[in-house]
Design a protein around this motif. Sequence first.
Motif, PDB file in Angstrom:
ATOM      1  N   HIS A 125      -0.961   1.215  -6.465  1.00 24.63           N
ATOM      2  CA  HIS A 125      -0.893   1.153  -5.000  1.00 24.63           C
ATOM      3  C   HIS A 125       0.465   1.588  -4.451  1.00 24.63           C
ATOM      4  O   HIS A 125       0.688   1.507  -3.246  1.00 24.63           O
ATOM      5  N   SER A 152       0.061   7.010  -1.570  1.00 24.46           N
ATOM      6  CA  SER A 152      -1.196   6.386  -1.171  1.00 24.46           C
ATOM      7  C   SER A 152      -1.450   6.642   0.307  1.00 24.46           C
ATOM      8  O   SER A 152      -0.571   6.388   1.143  1.00 24.46           O
ATOM      9  N   SER A 153      -2.649   7.093   0.635  1.00 21.28           N
ATOM     10  CA  SER A 153      -2.978   7.338   2.044  1.00 21.28           C
ATOM     11  C   SER A 153      -3.172   6.029   2.811  1.00 21.28           C
ATOM     12  O   SER A 153      -3.317   6.042   4.025  1.00 21.28           O
ATOM     13  N   TRP A 154      -3.184   4.902   2.089  1.00 17.01           N
ATOM     14  CA  TRP A 154      -3.314   3.596   2.752  1.00 17.01           C
ATOM     15  C   TRP A 154      -2.005   3.147   3.400  1.00 17.01           C
ATOM     16  O   TRP A 154      -1.989   2.121   4.083  1.00 17.01           O
ATOM     17  N   ASN A 158       0.804  -1.231   0.000  1.00 14.98           N
ATOM     18  CA  ASN A 158       0.000   0.000   0.000  1.00 14.98           C
ATOM     19  C   ASN A 158       0.834   1.278   0.000  1.00 14.98           C
ATOM     20  O   ASN A 158       0.490   2.272   0.651  1.00 14.98           O
ATOM     21  N   LYS A 212      -5.848  10.864   0.125  1.00 13.51           N
ATOM     22  CA  LYS A 212      -6.782  10.103  -0.710  1.00 13.51           C
ATOM     23  C   LYS A 212      -6.319   8.660  -0.882  1.00 13.51           C
ATOM     24  O   LYS A 212      -5.132   8.357  -0.821  1.00 13.51           O
ATOM     25  N   SER A 213      -7.276   7.784  -1.124  1.00 16.16           N
ATOM     26  CA  SER A 213      -6.960   6.384  -1.392  1.00 16.16           C
ATOM     27  C   SER A 213      -6.361   6.253  -2.791  1.00 16.16           C
ATOM     28  O   SER A 213      -6.478   7.173  -3.609  1.00 16.16           O
TER      29      SER A 213
END
Length: 350
Positions: free
Chosen positions: A44, A48-50, A14, A117-118
């Motif tokens: 990904h 990525s904010s994940w 991620n 953001k995702s």
Amino acid sequence: KPELLIVSGDLTFNGEYESMLGLAKYFRQIEENGTQVSVIPGNHDIHSSWARRFVGSEMEKAKQISPTAFRETFADFGYDLATHQDPDSLSYVIEPKPNYPIMMMDTNIYSDTETSKSPTTEGKIKIETAAWLAKYFEENAPAIWVGHHPILAHAKSERTGNTLENADEINPLLKEQGINALFAGHIHAQNISSDGLTREIITGALSIFPNSIGEITLNADGLTYNHRELAVEAWAEATNQTDPDLLSYSQTSYDIFYDYGATLGLMQMFEEQWYQVEYEEDVMDFVGLLNVRYFSGLDFGKDEELANHPGYKIIQENSKGFLKEYSTRSLEDNDLDDRKLFIPNEYLVK
């Protein structure tokens, strides 16, 4: 010990910075064993904010990967082989064999700065990159295209975000240049699709059943592609492992992925609000088997057993959402064998 390992994106956990550094260490070991590595990012991987890490049992936000950090960290894994580089993206061209240039294309949409953001599912070739391509094509005759996002549809009812947003612009350009061998990732499922002479190959993800590897052979006749599976059991025996899950890893991996699919079926029944206890066993078994079949590349040709499975009939009669769309899409691939392919040189090299 192949000459070259190509990884077409979704490299990291991620988009976590530390994950990228850890992976670079593995790539270095691979190169020290005589195999060159060439990578591009996936959707990904960058900003990525994940991105997350664990501190004890707690999860917290982790440092994200910038485009600059990606290029610098993987400088020795593709960018060092580049004959041409795009200044406006992470795209580049390598030529590991004479007359077989490989275009390593950054098809992702990401921010230049850290984001909340995702990851963006959709992909696109930037206007600046398209201009770079046009200039490159003026003097060169490329043979092979590698991007994270597919250019061709790999199912009749393709989901939004599964293919390049501007594929309708890029595909004719590639046809004009005689590029008939395309490679992609993104959907994580083993699949081969066609559009006239053009063939696009997606090798399933290494991390999920059946732990896929694509083997490409180039010779005087053309390009041969064969699907292979990670040989964990042979490694376990050769290194005297005792863990039964490693010694029978094919079954271990199958069970994990089947169970994931079965659980997905159960969750979706609840989410779509038509769960009934008498449906549970059949729907879970069907989605588990369907998941294995689809991601393994065994979904070409009609599967009478799954088409007549009671779980399929239950889904068709009750689902108006994801399960119906997924089961229909996953049973409609009657195109090509998704695990092997040969492209003659007359369609590959000008």
